[in-house]
Design a protein around this motif. Sequence first.
Motif, short mmCIF file in Angstrom:
data_model
loop_
_atom_site.label_atom_id
_atom_site.label_comp_id
_atom_site.label_asym_id
_atom_site.label_seq_id
_atom_site.Cartn_x
_atom_site.Cartn_y
_atom_site.Cartn_z
N ASN A 175 0.83 -1.20 0.00
CA ASN A 175 0.00 0.00 0.00
C ASN A 175 0.87 1.26 0.00
O ASN A 175 1.88 1.32 0.72
CB ASN A 175 -0.90 0.03 1.23
N PRO A 176 0.52 2.27 -0.80
CA PRO A 176 1.28 3.52 -0.79
C PRO A 176 1.25 4.18 0.58
O PRO A 176 0.24 4.17 1.28
CB PRO A 176 0.56 4.39 -1.84
N LEU A 274 3.80 9.97 -2.47
CA LEU A 274 3.53 8.71 -1.78
C LEU A 274 4.68 7.76 -2.04
O LEU A 274 5.24 7.72 -3.14
CB LEU A 274 2.23 8.08 -2.26
N ILE A 275 5.03 6.97 -1.03
CA ILE A 275 6.09 5.96 -1.17
C ILE A 275 5.45 4.61 -1.43
O ILE A 275 4.56 4.17 -0.70
CB ILE A 275 6.96 5.91 0.10
N ILE A 276 5.89 3.94 -2.49
CA ILE A 276 5.39 2.61 -2.82
C ILE A 276 6.48 1.60 -2.45
O ILE A 276 7.52 1.56 -3.10
CB ILE A 276 5.04 2.49 -4.31
N MET A 283 12.38 0.87 -1.26
CA MET A 283 11.39 1.70 -1.96
C MET A 283 11.40 1.35 -3.45
O MET A 283 12.45 1.35 -4.08
CB MET A 283 11.73 3.18 -1.77
N GLN A 284 10.24 1.07 -3.97
CA GLN A 284 10.15 0.71 -5.38
C GLN A 284 9.96 1.95 -6.25
O GLN A 284 10.54 2.07 -7.33
CB GLN A 284 8.98 -0.25 -5.59
N LEU A 311 -5.57 1.06 9.02
CA LEU A 311 -4.78 -0.12 8.65
C LEU A 311 -3.89 -0.55 9.82
O LEU A 311 -3.75 -1.75 10.08
CB LEU A 311 -3.92 0.20 7.42
N LYS A 312 -3.31 0.43 10.51
CA LYS A 312 -2.48 0.10 11.66
C LYS A 312 -3.28 -0.63 12.73
O LYS A 312 -2.80 -1.60 13.33
CB LYS A 312 -1.86 1.38 12.24
#
Length: 626
Positions: A175-176, A274-276, A283-284, A311-312
């Motif tokens: 998830n981002p 956003l980090i994917i 990191m992708q 989500l957490k």
Amino acid sequence: MVAVSPLLQRRLLSTSVTKTHHKPHQQWSIKQVTKSNFADTLEDIKSHVSNSDFVAVSLQNTGSFSAPWQRVSPFDTADTAYLKAKYAAERFQVLHFAVCPFTVRASKVTAYPYNFHLFPRAELKMEMPSYSFYCQTSSLISMARQGFDFNSCINDGISYLSREQESAAKIQMGNPILAKNVIESTSTLSVADSVFIERIKSHIKNWKKACKETSTRKEGNQIQDALVRSLRKLVLGNEEYDSRPCMNIDVCSERQAQLVVEMLQEFADDVVPLIIPAKGGAMQAIRVVLTSSKEDKDLLQGKLQNDERELKKKVRGFREVIDLISASQKPVVLHGSLNDLTVIHSKFIAPLPPTVDEFMCSLRLAFPLVIDVNHLMKEISPLRKVTSIPVAISQLKNRFFTPIDMEIPCQAMENEDTIHGQNVVKICELFARLCSILKIDPAAVKSDEEKGSSALEPYTNIFSPFCTASEEPIDGEIKIWTNNTRTVSCEDLVFLWGFGDRVTAGVLKSLLQESHEAFSKEFDVRLVDNSCAIVIFWQHGLSETFLNTMDKCSDMCGPLREMVSEGLRAAGYETYNRACRLGLWESSLADSLDRALADSDCASEANSKTKCSDRCNEWIINLDDL
């Protein structure tokens, strides 16, 4: 150490006792928390932890130790005690976790106990390692007698992931993640970094311009052919995230990702990075989302933060409570800290490290102050031999005038079974009584901490079960018996096994006497289990003499020679330490020591072969060098 004279005891006992809420077999109102009411309970316990001075915890597991010798004993060093606790923590499962935020003001204790029913399960429906754990019949029978509902535990128990498992799950889900504000790097940009940043910046400017032009054309022509829109998206490389234009920037390293996020601050007015994450954990890509206005950007960021919180909660489960206690930095009060804390670390933080020093460093990052009431008990002579909390409370009430008013606001639902979790309230009461007798004011702990000291400081972060605050442990020095303060060096201990069954320590000692000169001086014998005993030489050096004799099978007489011929074996403390370190947890200590000796022999043989090979290599001539 507190010792009260008989006269003073009679005077205190003759004094009228203040009325308290404590009664024989008192059942306090304990809030029972399962999966169905966990979310509603989180806000309540968060408030109670925030307003409390201490947090007491108590665990109930499916087992404790698998064999008598695997129980932590006085003759264990900090290393072997930790390895034993680690082995049990990794095998057994916690099913009840009681938490009780409380405050102590003079003689009044205000406590808010919660008992959480836990059961690990694959809540996320993804490929994660399956849970498995051991159970001891004695522990399950004890829980059943207390009315434990195993069906409710399995069906409605709260699941959880440790911090390490959570990180792995997030990577697997992919998830981002909203990129937080980063501190700009102070290092000088290389030529490659500068070229990379300028190329990405130019790409983003062109992309933003194309997106705005497309938006303008859309406003002029609301009816647009779907094929044309698809072709434009294909040519421009545009994608959408939550109905907003976005683009992905591939990165090859954490360094490139940091540079991209720093550069995107120039476009902070309408761009959200956003980090994917990739499957391997790195990191992708960085996903750049274009918003239409500041309000739209705030709306997107708020939604992302809310989604991340939800989500957490889903991923962490009961670990939300552990993180809450950790974040509060409140002192944690418990009984039997080593066993409970290894379980907490193993289940909710990360796999247990191999050494006790690494464990303590890791644990203090989560819980900087831990107070084990067991060490407070050892400061009062009548309680030195006591291990049971109810017995300790009873003896304190009989011997000392310590009026304690327990205030437990009712939190349980009507007709709710509140029997489980009573132990955590008793820990609070015992702690308050001990502080009163030892003249420690718990209410002053906060202010004292700010000054850099605390009356409870000598009793904090002591993880050895048989150490006291007044007796500083010396490296290599251990006790042999719980109720005897006399210590001895590990080097003066010898483990004996192979002497047959049904031999008592007294009989074995009488057989050893006058069998060798090493036993002409003071020594003692203690059975560890039915298969093995410890011989304690109180004069330094005699243990080495005896071990040398056992290796050479010389200078023996009487029963000792006969026992050796029948299979008697001996080893020093290092062999016992090696058995624990290598995880040779056989049901009998004799079998574990046999394996440890065999492993040592194999290692010695391998080392000798290596040395021989090295010597041979010295005589090898490499023809290429000629």
